[in-house]
Design an enzyme around this catalytic site. Structure first.
Site, PDB file in Angstrom:
ATOM      1  NE  ARG A  11      13.693   1.899   6.735  1.00 43.78           N
ATOM      2  CZ  ARG A  11      13.522   1.385   7.945  1.00 43.78           C
ATOM      3  NH1 ARG A  11      14.547   1.144   8.728  1.00 43.78           N
ATOM      4  NH2 ARG A  11      12.315   1.102   8.362  1.00 43.78           N
TER       5      ARG A  11
ATOM      6  CE  LYS B 118       6.121  -0.687  -0.336  1.00 37.35           C
ATOM      7  NZ  LYS B 118       6.558   0.402  -1.199  1.00 37.35           N
ATOM      8  CG  ASP B 119       5.657  -3.039   4.236  1.00 32.55           C
ATOM      9  OD1 ASP B 119       6.583  -2.948   3.412  1.00 32.55           O
ATOM     10  OD2 ASP B 119       4.986  -2.062   4.627  1.00 32.55           O
TER      11      ASP B 119
ATOM     12  NE  ARG C 159       9.894  -1.773  -5.612  1.00 36.30           N
ATOM     13  CZ  ARG C 159       9.343  -0.644  -6.017  1.00 36.30           C
ATOM     14  NH1 ARG C 159       9.198  -0.395  -7.296  1.00 36.30           N
ATOM     15  NH2 ARG C 159       8.931   0.269  -5.152  1.00 36.30           N
ATOM     16  NE  ARG C 160       9.736   3.099  -4.400  1.00 35.41           N
ATOM     17  CZ  ARG C 160       9.146   3.159  -3.193  1.00 35.41           C
ATOM     18  NH1 ARG C 160       9.838   3.480  -2.125  1.00 35.41           N
ATOM     19  NH2 ARG C 160       7.858   2.892  -3.086  1.00 35.41           N
TER      20      ARG C 160
ATOM     21  CB  CYS D  93       9.336  -4.720   0.951  1.00 37.43           C
ATOM     22  SG  CYS D  93       9.372  -2.972   0.945  1.00 37.43           S
TER      23      CYS D  93
ATOM     24  NE  ARG E 201      10.394   6.499   3.812  1.00 32.68           N
ATOM     25  CZ  ARG E 201      10.413   5.312   3.221  1.00 32.68           C
ATOM     26  NH1 ARG E 201      10.556   5.225   1.927  1.00 32.68           N
ATOM     27  NH2 ARG E 201      10.265   4.212   3.925  1.00 32.68           N
TER      28      ARG E 201
HETATM   29  N1  LIG Z   1       8.044   0.079   2.721  1.00 29.16           N
HETATM   30  C1  LIG Z   1       7.222   1.005   3.414  1.00 29.16           C
HETATM   31  C2  LIG Z   1       5.873   1.140   2.807  1.00 29.16           C
HETATM   32  N2  LIG Z   1       4.973   0.138   2.873  1.00 29.16           N
HETATM   33  C3  LIG Z   1       3.853   0.506   2.180  1.00 29.16           C
HETATM   34  C4  LIG Z   1       4.075   1.787   1.679  1.00 29.16           C
HETATM   35  C5  LIG Z   1       3.151   2.553   0.844  1.00 29.16           C
HETATM   36  C6  LIG Z   1       1.752   2.069   0.687  1.00 29.16           C
HETATM   37  C7  LIG Z   1       1.572   0.789  -0.059  1.00 29.16           C
HETATM   38  O1  LIG Z   1       2.412   0.363  -0.875  1.00 29.16           O
HETATM   39  O2  LIG Z   1       0.519   0.174   0.160  1.00 29.16           O
HETATM   40  C8  LIG Z   1       5.344   2.211   2.095  1.00 29.16           C
HETATM   41  C9  LIG Z   1       5.989   3.517   1.846  1.00 29.16           C
HETATM   42  C10 LIG Z   1       6.659   3.658   0.525  1.00 29.16           C
HETATM   43  O3  LIG Z   1       7.158   2.673  -0.052  1.00 29.16           O
HETATM   44  O4  LIG Z   1       6.755   4.795   0.046  1.00 29.16           O
END
Ligand SMILES: NCc1[nH]cc(CCC(=O)O)c1CC(=O)O
Length: 313
Positions: A149, A83-84, A131-132, A242, A155
């Site tokens: 963050r 996702k990153d 998004r959330r 993201c 968190r």
């Molecule tokens: N943006 C940060 C991030 N990148 C991946 C994850 C969680 C693990 C994943 O999605 O593989 C997270 C933390 C979150 O969004 O709570």
């Protein structure tokens, strides 16, 4: 059998280290003679954890240092949360392995309330994901969304300190770090469509390093790769990452892929959604098709406003 060494470039956050250790263990299991070491490094994103990501240079803050290490031959592979990972790679690097996806859902985490529906009017919810936020506010316009963050541990500590009534995190990160018991309730895909690639780990390496590609092959999970390919194609077509209010999620249905996509106004009230089915072998085209459906509904205007505020693109 190879007796070569593989060096894994990784960020130092608990989640990044977990993912690197996971890949190390899987590689050692697949190739008993292989020596796998970690090369931990601090990324620019980690140094700037207190500012909104979208305002400090957008996509890819967490991967640039790792890519430099690969290009300068200080490491052989980099392990990322899919996702990153930005859509495009520097010349000479590419994504050569996608591992099996963990739970892709968002998780509702609270010390007081059982679920989103149980939150009293006006409750404070922590998330910095547009998004959330867009999806939460569409369902519950009364909620107050507060900036949150830091890494997963930070968190959770902020929730425990009483700063929020609830926070939203990816279930996958919590599960990997042993915090599964902190998931008060998983939010259904229908109520919070995940970010593209959420829950999947990918491995980047030098495109010319065919020996490494072969060593990575046993870790590749074809089903996950098809799903993430469709999701990333949608994101790429919308120029998303993201840090934008774009969600997308693909599942396999036999030979087919079903891809859902969504673009939301972060202030709530407007949520565009689209979906389509296509052949697994045409996952990229499917992503572009659903992105086009969203653009036809006006997604471009929403995204332009968000990018404009973030001061880039
Ligand atoms: N943006 C940060 C991030 N990148 C991946 C994850 C969680 C693990 C994943 O999605 O593989 C997270 C933390 C979150 O969004 O709570």
């Amino acid at each position: 059998m190879s007796s070569r060494e593989i060096r894994i470039a990784t960020r130092k956050s608990a989640l990044a280290l977990w993912q690197a250790e996971y890949v190390k263990a899987r590689l050692e299991q697949a190739h008993p003679a292989l020596v796998v070491t970690l090369v931990p490094m601090v990324s620019r994103g980690d140094k700037l954890l207190d500012s909104p990501l979208s305002k400090i240079g957008g996509k890819g803050l967490f991967v640039k240092e790792l890519e430099t290490a690969l290009l300068e031959n200080e490491a052989d592979i980099a392990v990322h949360s899919m996702k990153d990972v930005p859509m495009d790679f520097p010349e000479g690097l590419g994504l050569f392995c996608i591992c099996e996806r963990e739970d892709p859902r968002d998780a509702f985490v609270s010390n007081t309330f059982a679920s989103l529906d149980d939150l009293p009017l006006g409750s404070v919810v922590g998330t910095s994901s547009l998004r959330r936020q867009a999806q939460l506010l569409t369902r519950r316009p009364d909620l107050q969304i507060r900036f949150l963050r830091g890494n997963v541990n930070t968190r959770l500590a902020k929730l425990d300190a009483g700063e929020y009534d609830a926070i939203i995190l990816a279930a996958a990160g919590l599960i990997r770090l042993g915090f599964e018991n902190r998931i008060t309730s998983a939010i259904s895909i229908e109520h919070s469509l995940p970010a593209g690639g959420q829950g999947a780990v990918g491995i980047e390496c030098r495109s010319a390093d065919s020996e490494i590609h072969a060593l990575l092959a046993p870790l590749h999970h074809a089903d996950t790769a098809v799903r993430v390919t469709a999701e990333r194609a949608l994101n790429k077509h919308l120029n998303g990452g993201c840090q934008v209010p774009i969600a997308c999620y693909a599942v396999l249905e036999g030979e087919q892929v079903w891809l859902r996509g969504l673009v939301g106004d972060p202030s709530g009230g407007l949520l565009l959604s689209a979906d389509a089915r296509g052949l697994q072998s045409a996952a990229t085209e499917l992503g572009i098709q659903v992105a086009e459906q969203l653009l036809a509904q006006g997604a471009g205007d929403i995204l332009k406003a968000v990018y404009g505020e973030a001061g880039h693109e």
